[in-house]
Design a protein around this motif. Structure first.
Motif, PDB file in Angstrom:
ATOM      1  N   LEU A 247      -9.186 -18.273  -3.838  1.00 41.62           N
ATOM      2  CA  LEU A 247     -10.306 -18.608  -4.708  1.00 41.62           C
ATOM      3  C   LEU A 247     -11.071 -19.769  -4.100  1.00 41.62           C
ATOM      4  O   LEU A 247     -10.492 -20.628  -3.427  1.00 41.62           O
ATOM      5  N   PHE A 248     -12.376 -19.808  -4.345  1.00 39.23           N
ATOM      6  CA  PHE A 248     -13.210 -20.946  -3.954  1.00 39.23           C
ATOM      7  C   PHE A 248     -13.923 -21.449  -5.206  1.00 39.23           C
ATOM      8  O   PHE A 248     -14.514 -20.663  -5.959  1.00 39.23           O
ATOM      9  N   TYR A 249     -13.852 -22.765  -5.421  1.00 34.09           N
ATOM     10  CA  TYR A 249     -14.527 -23.336  -6.584  1.00 34.09           C
ATOM     11  C   TYR A 249     -15.062 -24.716  -6.225  1.00 34.09           C
ATOM     12  O   TYR A 249     -14.294 -25.616  -5.864  1.00 34.09           O
ATOM     13  N   ASP A 250     -16.366 -24.848  -6.262  1.00 30.90           N
ATOM     14  CA  ASP A 250     -17.027 -26.135  -6.001  1.00 30.90           C
ATOM     15  C   ASP A 250     -16.587 -26.732  -4.664  1.00 30.90           C
ATOM     16  O   ASP A 250     -16.346 -27.925  -4.545  1.00 30.90           O
ATOM     17  N   GLY A 251     -16.443 -25.881  -3.646  1.00 32.67           N
ATOM     18  CA  GLY A 251     -16.135 -26.353  -2.307  1.00 32.67           C
ATOM     19  C   GLY A 251     -14.668 -26.523  -1.988  1.00 32.67           C
ATOM     20  O   GLY A 251     -14.317 -26.951  -0.884  1.00 32.67           O
ATOM     21  N   THR A 252     -13.781 -26.170  -2.914  1.00 33.73           N
ATOM     22  CA  THR A 252     -12.354 -26.324  -2.698  1.00 33.73           C
ATOM     23  C   THR A 252     -11.666 -24.958  -2.725  1.00 33.73           C
ATOM     24  O   THR A 252     -12.012 -24.100  -3.542  1.00 33.73           O
ATOM     25  N   ALA A 253     -10.690 -24.771  -1.840  1.00 40.31           N
ATOM     26  CA  ALA A 253      -9.955 -23.513  -1.757  1.00 40.31           C
ATOM     27  C   ALA A 253      -8.685 -23.587  -2.598  1.00 40.31           C
ATOM     28  O   ALA A 253      -8.022 -24.634  -2.669  1.00 40.31           O
ATOM     29  N   HIS A 254      -8.325 -22.452  -3.219  1.00 38.12           N
ATOM     30  CA  HIS A 254      -7.130 -22.357  -4.047  1.00 38.12           C
ATOM     31  C   HIS A 254      -6.415 -21.068  -3.644  1.00 38.12           C
ATOM     32  O   HIS A 254      -6.889 -19.969  -3.935  1.00 38.12           O
ATOM     33  N   LYS A 255      -5.266 -21.201  -2.981  1.00 33.68           N
ATOM     34  CA  LYS A 255      -4.582 -20.051  -2.389  1.00 33.68           C
ATOM     35  C   LYS A 255      -3.865 -19.211  -3.436  1.00 33.68           C
ATOM     36  O   LYS A 255      -3.244 -19.746  -4.357  1.00 33.68           O
ATOM     37  N   LEU A 256      -3.959 -17.896  -3.264  1.00 28.97           N
ATOM     38  CA  LEU A 256      -3.285 -16.942  -4.137  1.00 28.97           C
ATOM     39  C   LEU A 256      -2.209 -16.190  -3.367  1.00 28.97           C
ATOM     40  O   LEU A 256      -2.230 -16.132  -2.141  1.00 28.97           O
ATOM     41  N   GLY A 257      -1.295 -15.590  -4.119  1.00 27.84           N
ATOM     42  CA  GLY A 257      -0.295 -14.706  -3.526  1.00 27.84           C
ATOM     43  C   GLY A 257      -0.866 -13.312  -3.365  1.00 27.84           C
ATOM     44  O   GLY A 257      -1.969 -13.135  -2.868  1.00 27.84           O
ATOM     45  N   HIS A 258      -0.151 -12.312  -3.837  1.00 26.80           N
ATOM     46  CA  HIS A 258      -0.607 -10.931  -3.708  1.00 26.80           C
ATOM     47  C   HIS A 258      -1.504 -10.544  -4.885  1.00 26.80           C
ATOM     48  O   HIS A 258      -1.226 -10.892  -6.036  1.00 26.80           O
ATOM     49  N   VAL A 259      -2.557  -9.805  -4.584  1.00 29.14           N
ATOM     50  CA  VAL A 259      -3.437  -9.242  -5.599  1.00 29.14           C
ATOM     51  C   VAL A 259      -3.393  -7.728  -5.441  1.00 29.14           C
ATOM     52  O   VAL A 259      -3.605  -7.206  -4.348  1.00 29.14           O
ATOM     53  N   TYR A 260      -3.131  -7.039  -6.544  1.00 34.04           N
ATOM     54  CA  TYR A 260      -2.959  -5.599  -6.498  1.00 34.04           C
ATOM     55  C   TYR A 260      -4.179  -4.897  -7.090  1.00 34.04           C
ATOM     56  O   TYR A 260      -4.651  -5.261  -8.173  1.00 34.04           O
ATOM     57  N   PHE A 261      -4.670  -3.878  -6.399  1.00 36.47           N
ATOM     58  CA  PHE A 261      -5.723  -3.036  -6.949  1.00 36.47           C
ATOM     59  C   PHE A 261      -5.709  -1.689  -6.250  1.00 36.47           C
ATOM     60  O   PHE A 261      -5.370  -1.580  -5.076  1.00 36.47           O
ATOM     61  N   ASP A 262      -6.067  -0.666  -7.003  1.00 38.75           N
ATOM     62  CA  ASP A 262      -6.052   0.707  -6.503  1.00 38.75           C
ATOM     63  C   ASP A 262      -7.404   1.334  -6.819  1.00 38.75           C
ATOM     64  O   ASP A 262      -7.644   1.785  -7.940  1.00 38.75           O
ATOM     65  N   LEU A 263      -8.283   1.357  -5.843  1.00 34.81           N
ATOM     66  CA  LEU A 263      -9.627   1.887  -6.076  1.00 34.81           C
ATOM     67  C   LEU A 263      -9.631   3.396  -6.243  1.00 34.81           C
ATOM     68  O   LEU A 263     -10.569   3.956  -6.823  1.00 34.81           O
ATOM     69  N   GLN A 264      -8.640   4.078  -5.718  1.00 31.88           N
ATOM     70  CA  GLN A 264      -8.591   5.533  -5.818  1.00 31.88           C
ATOM     71  C   GLN A 264      -7.936   6.016  -7.108  1.00 31.88           C
ATOM     72  O   GLN A 264      -7.905   7.221  -7.355  1.00 31.88           O
ATOM     73  N   GLY A 265      -7.466   5.104  -7.927  1.00 29.17           N
ATOM     74  CA  GLY A 265      -6.653   5.458  -9.082  1.00 29.17           C
ATOM     75  C   GLY A 265      -7.335   6.363 -10.081  1.00 29.17           C
ATOM     76  O   GLY A 265      -8.330   7.021  -9.785  1.00 29.17           O
ATOM     77  N   SER A 266      -6.817   6.380 -11.278  1.00 30.91           N
ATOM     78  CA  SER A 266      -7.279   7.283 -12.325  1.00 30.91           C
ATOM     79  C   SER A 266      -8.797   7.257 -12.471  1.00 30.91           C
ATOM     80  O   SER A 266      -9.403   6.208 -12.651  1.00 30.91           O
ATOM     81  N   GLY A 267      -9.404   8.437 -12.362  1.00 32.02           N
ATOM     82  CA  GLY A 267     -10.853   8.540 -12.525  1.00 32.02           C
ATOM     83  C   GLY A 267     -11.645   8.430 -11.250  1.00 32.02           C
ATOM     84  O   GLY A 267     -12.860   8.635 -11.261  1.00 32.02           O
ATOM     85  N   GLY A 268     -11.011   8.079 -10.136  1.00 36.24           N
ATOM     86  CA  GLY A 268     -11.736   7.979  -8.878  1.00 36.24           C
ATOM     87  C   GLY A 268     -12.397   6.630  -8.675  1.00 36.24           C
ATOM     88  O   GLY A 268     -12.226   5.696  -9.461  1.00 36.24           O
ATOM     89  N   TYR A 269     -13.166   6.530  -7.608  1.00 37.01           N
ATOM     90  CA  TYR A 269     -13.730   5.237  -7.193  1.00 37.01           C
ATOM     91  C   TYR A 269     -14.654   4.606  -8.234  1.00 37.01           C
ATOM     92  O   TYR A 269     -14.711   3.378  -8.354  1.00 37.01           O
ATOM     93  N   MET A 270     -15.406   5.410  -8.981  1.00 35.97           N
ATOM     94  CA  MET A 270     -16.408   4.853  -9.888  1.00 35.97           C
ATOM     95  C   MET A 270     -15.879   4.663 -11.308  1.00 35.97           C
ATOM     96  O   MET A 270     -16.657   4.338 -12.218  1.00 35.97           O
ATOM     97  N   ALA A 271     -14.606   4.826 -11.533  1.00 29.44           N
ATOM     98  CA  ALA A 271     -14.013   4.549 -12.839  1.00 29.44           C
ATOM     99  C   ALA A 271     -13.643   3.073 -12.940  1.00 29.44           C
ATOM    100  O   ALA A 271     -13.376   2.413 -11.935  1.00 29.44           O
ATOM    101  N   PRO A 272     -13.634   2.499 -14.143  1.00 31.84           N
ATOM    102  CA  PRO A 272     -13.232   1.099 -14.318  1.00 31.84           C
ATOM    103  C   PRO A 272     -11.833   0.850 -13.762  1.00 31.84           C
ATOM    104  O   PRO A 272     -10.964   1.714 -13.836  1.00 31.84           O
ATOM    105  N   LYS A 273     -11.640  -0.330 -13.201  1.00 31.99           N
ATOM    106  CA  LYS A 273     -10.371  -0.685 -12.578  1.00 31.99           C
ATOM    107  C   LYS A 273      -9.885  -2.040 -13.093  1.00 31.99           C
ATOM    108  O   LYS A 273     -10.655  -2.822 -13.672  1.00 31.99           O
ATOM    109  N   VAL A 274      -8.612  -2.323 -12.828  1.00 30.41           N
ATOM    110  CA  VAL A 274      -8.017  -3.611 -13.174  1.00 30.41           C
ATOM    111  C   VAL A 274      -7.428  -4.234 -11.920  1.00 30.41           C
ATOM    112  O   VAL A 274      -6.737  -3.552 -11.147  1.00 30.41           O
ATOM    113  N   PHE A 275      -7.698  -5.505 -11.707  1.00 32.35           N
ATOM    114  CA  PHE A 275      -7.152  -6.270 -10.589  1.00 32.35           C
ATOM    115  C   PHE A 275      -6.183  -7.298 -11.167  1.00 32.35           C
ATOM    116  O   PHE A 275      -6.527  -8.022 -12.103  1.00 32.35           O
ATOM    117  N   THR A 276      -4.990  -7.384 -10.588  1.00 29.16           N
ATOM    118  CA  THR A 276      -4.000  -8.314 -11.112  1.00 29.16           C
ATOM    119  C   THR A 276      -3.202  -8.926  -9.967  1.00 29.16           C
ATOM    120  O   THR A 276      -2.956  -8.278  -8.946  1.00 29.16           O
TER     121      THR A 276
END
Length: 340
Positions: A247-276
């Motif tokens: 993440l970047f906020y006001d010039g400072t970096a904030h490191k994250l671990g793993h972020v999971y997302f599946d763009l091909q999931g239910s409904g295909g590419y143009m269906a709403p998705k969740v990132f976690t």
């Protein structure tokens, strides 16, 4: 595990493998291209700039995969789907493009037959220039954009590939660069204003396996009057030492671990998705608005990428526990499958 690289040195050791694995928020390692020990046809290098606001997006690329290259201009409107594509495909460019060894210094220029593209790196800013005289099949192009860099915070990743110890990816991505200027395609002008438009740099150097697949997402905007951005993704080699999620906020970096997302999931590419994320620090709903699908076939190159633009809404948690509430941030997430 998130190994932060803090000791300066070369990217590659004497055996052609990465000297260090991990991430940094500025360029700590120097890219020593002459240290590559793998076959020259496996080298891939690119400078990719994207400039966008909530309505349209401009992309400029100079890059190659050794036996094929691309110098391109792409501009597309999210709401209408109107799209302009200009691409100058190069055969057997290898090292002929003279790609800079750093994302933080060195200009990159390509000029040929009435077409000129240049990426300038100036202290505190970048300038993107492109001019084309046009032809019966392509309109004139006139682009002049400045990207300011209020700070040097970014994400730099050094990752190996398990296929061969000489294979690696050294990548420098810079978000949150306010953009101003214009892109004129024929008679149509697309203005960019620094209070609504941001630039992104994806600077990549490496030796890759022939077949590969990745997921990547990136966004920049203003939240509560502060510059906010993120970079997420996986598939760029073995990321056991560090992810590129940040993440970047006001010039400072904030490191994250793993972020999971599946763009091909239910409904295909143009269906709403969740990132976690595995630590609960990046939780977003994603509503797609445009799929920039690209396919390239040249010689033995066969690539396909769905770059999905849409609106991100949710929360991002900084290192100190502060929660940033994000609402309808226009950004993208992509899925690429490459044989190159």
């Amino acid at each position: 595990m998130q190994n932060q690289i803090v000791t300066p040195g070369n990217v590659l050791g004497s055996d052609g493998s990465l000297s260090q694995h991990g991430y940094s928020t500025q360029a700590v390692l120097g890219f020593n291209r002459d240290g590559i020990k793998a076959p020259s046809h496996r080298i891939k290098e690119w400078d990719f700039y994207q400039v966008s606001n909530d309505h349209y997006c401009l992309q400029l690329t100079i890059g190659h995969v050794s036996y094929a290259g691309d110098v391109s201009v792409k501009l597309f409107e999210f709401e209408t789907g109107k799209r302009f594509d200009f691409s100058n495909m190069l055969v057997l460019p290898f090292s002929g493009l003279n790609m800079p060894s750093s994302a933080e210094q060195g200009d990159l220029t390509y000029s040929k037959k009435g077409f000129h593209m240049q990426f300038q790196v100036i202290d505190g800013e970048r300038r993107l220039i492109c001019k084309s005289e046009g032809s019966s099949k392509s309109p004139t192009i006139d682009i002049d954009i400045r990207l300011t860099q209020p700070d040097r915070t970014s994400i730099v990743l050094a990752t190996p590939f398990d296929d061969d110890k000489r294979f690696f990816y050294y990548n420098h991505k810079i978000n949150c660069m306010p953009a101003s200027g214009f892109a004129r395609i024929g008679e149509k002008e697309y203005p960019f204003e620094s209070d609504t438009a941001f630039g992104l740099l994806d600077w990549g150097r490496g030796v890759w396996p022939f077949s590969h697949e990745w997921f990547w997402g990136s966004g920049s905007g203003y939240v509560d009057g502060k510059r906010f951005g993120f970079n997420i993704g996986y598939g760029f080699g073995n990321t056991s030492a560090a992810t590129e999620n940040i993440l970047f906020y006001d010039g400072t970096a904030h490191k994250l671990g793993h972020v999971y997302f599946d763009l091909q999931g239910s409904g295909g590419y143009m269906a709403p998705k969740v990132f976690t994320s595995d630590d609960g620090r990046f939780e977003m709903e994603f509503t797609p608005i445009y799929d920039r699908l690209t396919k390239t076939k040249l010689l033995i190159v066969d690539t396909q990428c769905h770059q999905i633009f849409g609106k991100f809404s949710g929360k991002a948690v900084l290192d100190d526990g502060k929660t940033i509430i994000v609402k309808d941030l226009v950004a993208f997430a992509e899925h690429a499958v490459n044989r190159w």
